[in-house]
Design an enzyme around this catalytic site. Structure first.
Site, mmCIF file in Angstrom:
data_model
loop_
_atom_site.group_PDB
_atom_site.id
_atom_site.type_symbol
_atom_site.label_atom_id
_atom_site.label_comp_id
_atom_site.label_asym_id
_atom_site.label_seq_id
_atom_site.Cartn_x
_atom_site.Cartn_y
_atom_site.Cartn_z
ATOM 1 N N GLN A 19 -37.756 -30.669 4.321
ATOM 2 C CA GLN A 19 -37.659 -30.423 2.894
ATOM 3 C C GLN A 19 -37.361 -28.970 2.544
ATOM 4 O O GLN A 19 -36.969 -28.673 1.409
ATOM 5 C CB GLN A 19 -38.946 -30.871 2.195
ATOM 6 N N GLU A 158 -49.138 -38.747 7.372
ATOM 7 C CA GLU A 158 -49.242 -39.991 6.598
ATOM 8 C C GLU A 158 -48.868 -41.235 7.406
ATOM 9 O O GLU A 158 -47.893 -41.934 7.117
ATOM 10 C CB GLU A 158 -48.404 -39.890 5.321
#
Length: 420
Positions: A19, A158
């Site tokens: 990102q 996650e």
């Protein structure tokens, strides 16, 4: 009222390599961006050029008062082809780690944050029986080189998100924090194109976000266990864990059983993966409320974030208390944040959540730190650059950084170890 935190509490912020770094051309997400019919609003391109500007960025974080920096290592950079490791990439991440120490930031590293090498797709991706061995070998190589510099590591970011995505898309039609919408998830054409760009077929194209059935979850569990063993063998002093995305699952009358089923699906089914870990990475953004008919939408007029879920900072403390019932290891908040262009609301979000977090510590729950998501406004997956989660704004035409008041606010808390 003042809230004093433990003297060794970890204060910082987090990013993900894909990102912020830019030009991760060997990653599967790069293929997804370029694919015909791709749902990505923008192409990541240079992103915020953190791969080049990391030293200035780390110095800026330190100047704001932050004490820790969680970042990820891009597997595709380190191992651009199976079994071939890039010396230049390893040295880049070594210098990132050294820069953290030079500027007084404790590094927290994630070995995998969603993106994977394109070559992994050619051998079946995250459905390949060889993936635990391949991932653990990558971890072993990195820790042979850099382990002495890494005090905390997440093997995976996650691990439960794929199951949450599947459940959300099948039942609720919500947009999850990573910004992948239900229509995109189900559309086969662009995935076929992405598979071709990775040099494979759609049958082999199994990205991390598709680990949602029992067979793939079993492989993920084995990958975590083997990676943890490899890391501990090379660098026994490093604390190893993983992170989960956990909404505050609540119920109204009639929804108790559904809420319990969701909590089992999102959290408890993964508990066996944590056996032997040193800490648990908890990531929270909002709540989910269930009634007799399923998910209850936020009430008309409720404040929503850019991601269209409810503004509810109280969720963090609620989730900490829930997971603590099943854990015997410390909890580290590895992500917590809000997509908003109103930084006053971000400051309030942080303050309210931290007051709740402090109450958990006061009640004897072992919470060791808080890492805010995210350091910079960055590339928010298929939402592109439209979502602003950052403590620091970025003018992408010049790559100039502009700290927001929330960055100074969290920095003051970190410096004083006190919330007022």
């Amino acid at each position: 009222m003042k809230y004093l935190f433990p003297k060794d509490f970890i204060w910082g912020s987090a990013t993900a390599a894909y990102q912020v770094e830019g030009n991760n051309t060997g990653s599967d997400f790069w293929a997804e961006e370029q694919a015909e019919g791709s749902p990505y609003a923008d192409k990541s391109g240079d992103a915020i050029d953190h791969y080049r500007l990391y030293r200035e960025d780390i110095a800026l974080m330190a100047s704001l008062g932050l004490k820790a920096y969680r970042f990820s290592i891009e597997w595709a950079r380190v191992e651009p082809a199976p079994g071939q490791y890039s010396r230049s990439a390893i040295e880049h991440y070594r210098d990132m780690l050294n820069a953290c120490y030079e500027y007084g930031l404790m590094p927290v590293v994630a070995m995998h944050h969603f993106s994977s090498p394109q070559w992994l797709m050619r051998i079946g991706g995250w459905a390949s029986p060889s993936v635990p061995e391949r991932f653990s070998k990558y971890c072993e190589v990195v820790f042979q080189e850099l382990g002495s510099l890494i005090p905390y590591v997440l093997t995976f970011n996650e691990i439960n998100l794929p199951v949450m995505l599947r459940d959300v898309f099948m039942n609720n039609g919500l947009v999850p924090p990573v910004g992948i919408d239900s229509a995109s998830w189900r559309a086969p054409q662009w995935r076929e194109s992405a598979a071709r760009l990775c040099g494979t077929t759609v049958d082999n194209y199994v990205t991390f976000h598709m680990i949602s059935d029992e067979a793939k979850i079993a492989l993920l569990k084995e990958a975590h266990i083997q990676a943890r063993e490899a890391i501990k063998r090379v660098s026994p002093q490093t604390r190893v864990g993983l992170s989960m995305a956990l909404s505050d699952v609540q119920s109204v009358p009639g929804g108790e059983n559904i809420a319990e089923e969701r909590w089992q699906l999102y959290f408890r089914k993964y508990l066996s993966m944590l056996e032997g870990d040193d800490f648990f990475g908890l990531q929270n953004y909002t709540r989910e409320v269930y009634g007799q008919e399923g998910l209850v939408r936020p009430a008309p007029g409720a404040e929503l974030t850019q991601m269209k879920y409810e503004y509810y900072p109280e969720a963090l403390a609620n989730v900490i208390r829930k997971v603590a019932k099943d854990l015997s290891i410390p909890i580290l908040i590895t992500e917590h944040g809000i997509g908003t262009d109103d930084d006053v609301r971000r400051v309030n979000f942080i303050r309210t959540a931290l007051a709740g977090l402090h109450s958990c510590i006061r009640d004897g729950i072992a919470v060791t730190g808080y890492l805010h998501w995210t350091t910079f406004d960055n590339f928010e997956w298929n939402a592109g650059y439209s979502m602003t989660f950052g403590l620091i704004a970025v003018d992408r035409s010049t790559q100039e950084r502009h700290p927001k008041e929330s960055a100074h606010y969290l920095g003051r808390i970190a410096q004083t170890n006190t919330l007022e």
